[in-house]
Design an enzyme around this catalytic site. Structure first.
Site, PDB file in Angstrom:
ATOM      1  CB  ILE A 100      -0.941   0.018   1.217  1.00 49.20           C
ATOM      2  CG1 ILE A 100      -1.698  -1.320   1.328  1.00 49.20           C
ATOM      3  CG2 ILE A 100      -1.896   1.195   1.106  1.00 49.20           C
ATOM      4  CD1 ILE A 100      -2.491  -1.708   0.102  1.00 49.20           C
ATOM      5  CE  LYS A 101       3.212   4.445  -5.223  1.00 45.53           C
ATOM      6  NZ  LYS A 101       3.263   4.728  -6.692  1.00 45.53           N
ATOM      7  CB  ILE A 102       1.510   5.544   3.011  1.00 41.24           C
ATOM      8  CG1 ILE A 102       0.425   4.491   3.244  1.00 41.24           C
ATOM      9  CG2 ILE A 102       1.315   6.735   3.948  1.00 41.24           C
ATOM     10  CD1 ILE A 102       0.406   3.925   4.668  1.00 41.24           C
TER      11      ILE A 102
END
Length: 369
Positions: free
Chosen positions: A138-140
């Site tokens: 998951i890209k944060i």
């Protein structure tokens, strides 16, 4: 198998593709890249999805079904993108099963949440649950508000691709956020070996911003420094990574089964046509890193990329000299970083708006049939 890409992979650089589409998945293109071009991971963003959805008919049936259900545009986007990432994860699953850290596919939280910690955490959890694959990331974004979200996601066992990193100071905060999340996960009894993370250091945008300022200054000394800031910045980032990996804090986590958060070189497509089109691949070769490339850059390296050995380890001193010279020439790099992060978040939001408009158009088309 392409010899140049295989040699790059053998040098310890994990080659990830910065692109994804349902066409790539369903035609076997992605599987072919894994087989023939040493691709062992995928990164995505809203612009990539907007292009995929706008340029093909493979989404039409799912869009029509979701429109018939009365789903709003944000839910349609969620369903379309998580399905693509889930299916890409399945294609990369054999790589994930046979390697320590590759075979990963990234999907991004909604960019509008870049300055909303709790919203980012909720979005990360929803995406992780929907994709439902161990090899998802998951890209944060590495904004100030993103840092505690990174820690919270890792602490919950969610694997994270930290994106939008430009400066060394923020990168150190990202690494601290990761370690803190691992410590919380360990204390909660989670299996640390199941948690993965990469830290995406943006490269070409640094040169774009710094070069523009050097050209405005216009002195011979300034002009001679064009095209040197981005690689130097990445080399300093790797030195910071080495410091953390050598720390007692990391040693304790590694003994508990934790995986290192590898540096990932992002934005590696060369923007300036005067520079070699493989610059940000060749000059950033070092083991235990990821280079995520648009297909144009991947093909360029496959065709004529040069592998000149480790170009990063032990070069922090020379990299710092570049920054000393930039400062002497009149470059305020702290201001560069502020501009890049602000513009980066803004570009992410505009990218999302583009995706929304694209999907709305597809929904309108489906509703009119």
């Amino acid at each position: 198998m392409n010899d140049r890409l295989k040699a790059l992979s053998d040098a310890g650089v994990s080659i990830w593709l910065d692109d994804l589409s349902r066409e790539r998945i369903e035609t076997g293109n992605l599987a072919g890249l894994v087989k023939d071009k040493s691709v062992v991971g995928v990164t995505t963003n809203p612009t990539i999805f907007a292009a995929a959805i706008a340029n093909g008919e493979r989404y039409d049936e799912q869009v029509a079904q979701l429109v018939d259900k009365g789903e709003p545009v944000d839910r349609v986007i969620f369903e379309l993108t998580t399905e693509d990432v889930r299916n890409a994860c399945d294609i990369l699953a054999p790589v994930a099963d046979s390697t320590a850290a590759d075979g990963r596919v990234s999907i991004e939280v909604e960019p509008a949440l870049a300055n909303d910690t709790e919203g980012t955490i909720a979005s990360a959890r929803a995406l992780w649950t929907a994709v439902d694959r161990r090899n998802a990331l998951i890209k944060i974004p590495a904004t100030r508000e993103g840092l505690p979200a990174i820690t919270a996601a890792i602490a919950q066992g969610i694997s994270v691709n930290v994106t939008l990193i430009f400066g060394i100071g923020r990168y150190r905060e990202v690494m601290d956020a990761y370690l803190t999340g691992l410590e919380q996960a360990r204390d909660a009894g989670l299996d640390l070996s199941r948690i993965q993370s990469v830290a995406s250091f943006f490269v070409s945008r640094v040169d774009t911003e710094v070069d523009a300022r050097l050209e405005k200054i216009g002195t011979d000394e300034a002009l001679a420094l064009r095209g040197r800031a981005a690689v130097a910045n990445a080399r300093l980032a790797y030195a910071a990574f080495e410091e953390v990996i050598a720390s007692d804090r990391w040693r304790l986590l590694a003994e508990a089964g934790a995986n290192p958060q590898r540096p990932l070189w992002a934005s590696t497509g060369v923007k300036n046509p005067d520079y070699p089109d493989t610059l940000y691949v060749t000059d950033l070769v070092v083991a235990d890193t990821v280079n995520t490339m648009p297909e144009k850059t991947l093909d360029a390296f496959a065709d004529h990329g040069a592998l000149e050995g480790d170009q990063v380890t032990g070069r922090a001193g020379a990299a710092q000299t570049i920054f000393d010279q930039l400062a002497a020439a009149g470059i305020d790099f702290d201001d560069v970083l502020v501009v890049l992060e602000t513009e980066g978040v803004d570009k992410f939001k505009k990218s999302w708006d583009e995706l929304v408009e694209t999907v709305k158009g597809q929904m309108d088309k489906a509703a009119s049939v």
